[in-house]
Design a protein around this motif. Structure first.
Motif, mmCIF file in Angstrom:
data_model
loop_
_atom_site.group_PDB
_atom_site.id
_atom_site.type_symbol
_atom_site.label_atom_id
_atom_site.label_comp_id
_atom_site.label_asym_id
_atom_site.label_seq_id
_atom_site.Cartn_x
_atom_site.Cartn_y
_atom_site.Cartn_z
ATOM 1 N N MET A 1 0.854 -1.167 0.000
ATOM 2 C CA MET A 1 0.000 0.000 0.000
ATOM 3 C C MET A 1 0.893 1.221 0.000
ATOM 4 S SD MET A 1 -2.789 1.226 2.902
ATOM 5 C CE MET A 1 -3.146 -0.435 3.331
ATOM 6 N N SER A 2 0.596 2.110 -0.898
ATOM 7 C CA SER A 2 1.403 3.320 -0.951
ATOM 8 C C SER A 2 1.062 4.224 0.233
ATOM 9 C CB SER A 2 1.168 4.065 -2.260
ATOM 10 O OG SER A 2 -0.069 4.731 -2.242
ATOM 11 N N ALA A 3 2.018 5.030 0.609
ATOM 12 C CA ALA A 3 1.813 5.944 1.733
ATOM 13 C C ALA A 3 0.684 6.917 1.436
ATOM 14 C CB ALA A 3 3.103 6.694 2.038
ATOM 15 N N GLU A 4 0.589 7.338 0.194
ATOM 16 C CA GLU A 4 -0.473 8.278 -0.189
ATOM 17 C C GLU A 4 -1.857 7.649 0.011
ATOM 18 O OE1 GLU A 4 -2.042 10.056 -4.348
ATOM 19 O OE2 GLU A 4 0.083 10.403 -3.930
ATOM 20 N N ASN A 5 -2.007 6.402 -0.417
ATOM 21 C CA ASN A 5 -3.285 5.709 -0.247
ATOM 22 C C ASN A 5 -3.602 5.494 1.222
ATOM 23 O OD1 ASN A 5 -3.736 5.545 -2.966
ATOM 24 N ND2 ASN A 5 -2.950 3.491 -3.176
ATOM 25 N N LYS A 6 -2.581 5.158 1.993
ATOM 26 C CA LYS A 6 -2.804 4.918 3.417
ATOM 27 C C LYS A 6 -3.284 6.196 4.106
ATOM 28 C CE LYS A 6 -0.643 2.832 7.432
ATOM 29 N NZ LYS A 6 0.515 2.147 7.955
ATOM 30 N N VAL A 7 -2.671 7.318 3.757
ATOM 31 C CA VAL A 7 -3.077 8.601 4.338
ATOM 32 C C VAL A 7 -4.509 8.932 3.922
ATOM 33 C CG1 VAL A 7 -2.656 11.088 4.260
ATOM 34 C CG2 VAL A 7 -0.746 9.505 4.550
ATOM 35 N N GLU A 8 -4.832 8.719 2.664
ATOM 36 C CA GLU A 8 -6.184 9.007 2.172
ATOM 37 C C GLU A 8 -7.215 8.137 2.885
ATOM 38 O OE1 GLU A 8 -8.792 8.511 -1.892
ATOM 39 O OE2 GLU A 8 -6.649 8.833 -2.089
ATOM 40 N N ASN A 9 -6.923 6.844 3.020
ATOM 41 C CA ASN A 9 -7.855 5.933 3.682
ATOM 42 C C ASN A 9 -8.038 6.296 5.149
ATOM 43 O OD1 ASN A 9 -7.855 4.646 1.219
ATOM 44 N ND2 ASN A 9 -6.513 3.008 1.868
ATOM 45 N N THR A 10 -6.945 6.620 5.812
ATOM 46 C CA THR A 10 -7.022 7.039 7.208
ATOM 47 C C THR A 10 -7.794 8.346 7.325
ATOM 48 O OG1 THR A 10 -4.947 5.914 7.699
ATOM 49 C CG2 THR A 10 -5.670 7.586 9.265
ATOM 50 N N GLY A 11 -7.599 9.232 6.358
ATOM 51 C CA GLY A 11 -8.328 10.497 6.339
ATOM 52 C C GLY A 11 -9.824 10.280 6.236
ATOM 53 N N ASP A 12 -10.244 9.333 5.396
ATOM 54 C CA ASP A 12 -11.670 9.017 5.283
ATOM 55 C C ASP A 12 -12.222 8.530 6.618
ATOM 56 O OD1 ASP A 12 -11.921 9.660 2.586
ATOM 57 O OD2 ASP A 12 -11.560 7.609 1.896
ATOM 58 N N LYS A 13 -11.449 7.678 7.281
ATOM 59 C CA LYS A 13 -11.908 7.140 8.561
ATOM 60 C C LYS A 13 -11.990 8.225 9.628
ATOM 61 C CE LYS A 13 -9.940 3.188 9.678
ATOM 62 N NZ LYS A 13 -8.989 2.080 9.781
ATOM 63 N N VAL A 14 -10.993 9.094 9.693
ATOM 64 C CA VAL A 14 -10.988 10.172 10.686
ATOM 65 C C VAL A 14 -12.117 11.159 10.402
ATOM 66 C CG1 VAL A 14 -9.669 12.153 11.527
ATOM 67 C CG2 VAL A 14 -8.542 9.945 11.237
ATOM 68 N N LYS A 15 -12.279 11.512 9.133
ATOM 69 C CA LYS A 15 -13.358 12.421 8.743
ATOM 70 C C LYS A 15 -14.707 11.810 9.132
ATOM 71 C CE LYS A 15 -14.532 12.680 4.404
ATOM 72 N NZ LYS A 15 -14.607 12.956 2.961
ATOM 73 N N GLY A 16 -14.845 10.521 8.919
ATOM 74 C CA GLY A 16 -16.092 9.834 9.268
ATOM 75 C C GLY A 16 -16.354 9.845 10.758
ATOM 76 N N LYS A 17 -15.319 9.595 11.549
ATOM 77 C CA LYS A 17 -15.481 9.617 13.000
ATOM 78 C C LYS A 17 -15.885 11.009 13.481
ATOM 79 C CE LYS A 17 -12.318 5.875 14.109
ATOM 80 N NZ LYS A 17 -12.942 4.972 15.057
ATOM 81 N N ALA A 18 -15.286 12.038 12.883
ATOM 82 C CA ALA A 18 -15.617 13.414 13.265
ATOM 83 C C ALA A 18 -17.066 13.733 12.908
ATOM 84 C CB ALA A 18 -14.670 14.396 12.588
ATOM 85 N N LYS A 19 -17.475 13.387 11.698
ATOM 86 C CA LYS A 19 -18.856 13.642 11.288
ATOM 87 C C LYS A 19 -19.839 12.906 12.194
ATOM 88 C CE LYS A 19 -18.789 14.411 6.287
ATOM 89 N NZ LYS A 19 -19.232 13.806 5.013
ATOM 90 N N GLU A 20 -19.520 11.655 12.497
ATOM 91 C CA GLU A 20 -20.411 10.872 13.351
ATOM 92 C C GLU A 20 -20.527 11.511 14.731
ATOM 93 O OE1 GLU A 20 -21.091 6.294 14.888
ATOM 94 O OE2 GLU A 20 -19.214 6.802 13.889
ATOM 95 N N ALA A 21 -19.408 11.958 15.272
ATOM 96 C CA ALA A 21 -19.413 12.583 16.599
ATOM 97 C C ALA A 21 -20.227 13.883 16.597
ATOM 98 C CB ALA A 21 -17.988 12.854 17.060
ATOM 99 N N VAL A 22 -20.029 14.702 15.573
ATOM 100 C CA VAL A 22 -20.785 15.956 15.486
ATOM 101 C C VAL A 22 -22.271 15.651 15.324
ATOM 102 C CG1 VAL A 22 -21.194 18.021 14.084
ATOM 103 C CG2 VAL A 22 -18.860 17.321 14.630
#
Length: 57
Positions: A1-22
């Motif tokens: 897995m490329s570092a760029e893809n890993k960052v993007e995937n982690t970003g989706d998960k973090v963004k999702g957690k933030a949206k869910e919390a809000v």
């Protein structure tokens, strides 16, 4: 897995957690659902990348 893809995937998960919390705090069910969907999207992308890595090795 490329570092760029890993960052993007982690970003989706973090963004999702933030949206869910809000959404939870504000009582916005739609925002909570979007957050969960973003997390699933990140997990699915990550699973695909792991499968690709497994095939390469």
């Amino acid at each position: 897995m490329s570092a760029e893809n890993k960052v993007e995937n982690t970003g989706d998960k973090v963004k999702g957690k933030a949206k869910e919390a809000v959404g939870h705090v504000t009582g916005n069910e739609r925002l909570k659902a979007e957050g969960k969907a973003d997390q699933v999207k990140g997990d699915a992308k990550q699973a695909v990348e792991h499968a690709k890595d497994a095939l390469d090795h």
